[in-house]
Design a protein around this motif. Structure first.
Motif, PDB file in Angstrom:
ATOM      1  N   VAL A 164     -14.268  -8.513  -6.062  1.00 22.19           N
ATOM      2  CA  VAL A 164     -13.617  -9.538  -6.332  1.00 22.19           C
ATOM      3  C   VAL A 164     -12.616  -9.665  -5.040  1.00 22.19           C
ATOM      4  N   LYS A 165     -11.853  -8.669  -4.517  1.00 23.30           N
ATOM      5  CA  LYS A 165     -11.114  -8.457  -3.536  1.00 23.30           C
ATOM      6  C   LYS A 165     -11.798  -8.962  -2.159  1.00 23.30           C
ATOM      7  N   VAL A 166     -13.090  -8.670  -1.802  1.00 23.15           N
ATOM      8  CA  VAL A 166     -13.728  -8.913  -1.005  1.00 23.15           C
ATOM      9  C   VAL A 166     -13.860 -10.397  -0.801  1.00 23.15           C
TER      10      VAL A 166
ATOM     11  N   GLY B 177       0.085  -5.398   6.242  1.00 20.73           N
ATOM     12  CA  GLY B 177      -1.146  -5.218   6.789  1.00 20.73           C
ATOM     13  C   GLY B 177      -1.840  -6.524   6.998  1.00 20.73           C
ATOM     14  N   ASP B 178      -2.952  -6.573   7.851  1.00 18.62           N
ATOM     15  CA  ASP B 178      -3.644  -7.864   7.861  1.00 18.62           C
ATOM     16  C   ASP B 178      -4.893  -7.882   7.107  1.00 18.62           C
TER      17      ASP B 178
ATOM     18  N   GLN C  39      -9.484 -16.191   2.057  1.00 10.45           N
ATOM     19  CA  GLN C  39      -8.127 -16.249   2.617  1.00 10.45           C
ATOM     20  C   GLN C  39      -8.250 -16.373   4.060  1.00 10.45           C
ATOM     21  N   GLY C  40      -9.581 -16.185   4.813  1.00 10.11           N
ATOM     22  CA  GLY C  40      -9.640 -16.162   6.094  1.00 10.11           C
ATOM     23  C   GLY C  40      -9.845 -15.154   6.910  1.00 10.11           C
ATOM     24  N   ALA C  41     -10.235 -13.943   6.036  1.00  7.67           N
ATOM     25  CA  ALA C  41     -10.415 -12.488   6.658  1.00  7.67           C
ATOM     26  C   ALA C  41     -11.578 -12.722   7.511  1.00  7.67           C
TER      27      ALA C  41
END
Length: 169
Positions: free
Chosen positions: A58-60, A42-43, A66-68
């Motif tokens: 942390v994930k955000v 998934g993106d 990462q460029g989300a």
């Protein structure tokens, strides 16, 4: 791509066999998504929306690095910043703003992150959004504003913050 042809084996049961593609090529097609695991999982933008929704700071932060797309929307038009404002997740709100999130992004009916903070009574989140130039007079299709929502919910402190920031009655 592959033609499936049934055949009957010796015990009378039907099975299928692949015809048309050599076996190594079929294996390659099967393994192709694994070579691009990031795309197969998934993106990262969808992951960002979900992480903001559930409060995974942390994930955000990692996904932003990462460029989300920090301004991406789900099918309802909700942004990660709206989720964070709704949850009063200060760290995620700041990370998204620092990552370039549009504090004035609206859903189709005009809902904003500021309205999320106002209706839920989240003063600190509201102040951060205002400091980041959120429009305190953004109006929904039905005429409601963050001030309207705060007043309806009885959040007098939020009403006062909005009025000091220039919200019109």
């Amino acid at each position: 791509m592959t033609n499936m042809k049934p055949f009957r084996n010796q015990d009378g049961r039907y099975r299928s066999q692949h015809v048309g593609l050599p076996r190594p090529f079929s294996a390659f097609l099967f393994l192709l998504p694994l070579l691009f695991a990031h795309a197969a999982d998934g993106d990262i933008t969808a992951e960002l929306l979900e992480a903001a929704k559930v409060g995974e700071t942390v994930k955000v932060e990692q996904l932003i690095k990462q460029g989300a797309d920090v301004n991406a929307r789900n099918k309802n038009g909700t942004t990660a910043l709206m989720w964070a404002a709704y949850r009063a997740d200060i760290e995620i709100v700041r990370a998204l703003i620092d990552g370039g999130a549009d504090v004035n992004a609206e859903t189709a009916d005009g809902w904003t992150a500021l309205m999320d903070a106002a209706i839920e009574g989240h003063a600190e989140t509201l102040k951060i959004l205002i400091d980041a130039s959120a429009d305190v007079n953004a109006t929904q299709e039905d005429g409601n504003t963050a001030l309207t929502w705060a007043a309806q919910k009885g959040h007098t402190g939020i009403v006062n913050i909005l009025k000091r920031a220039g919200a019109k009655e």
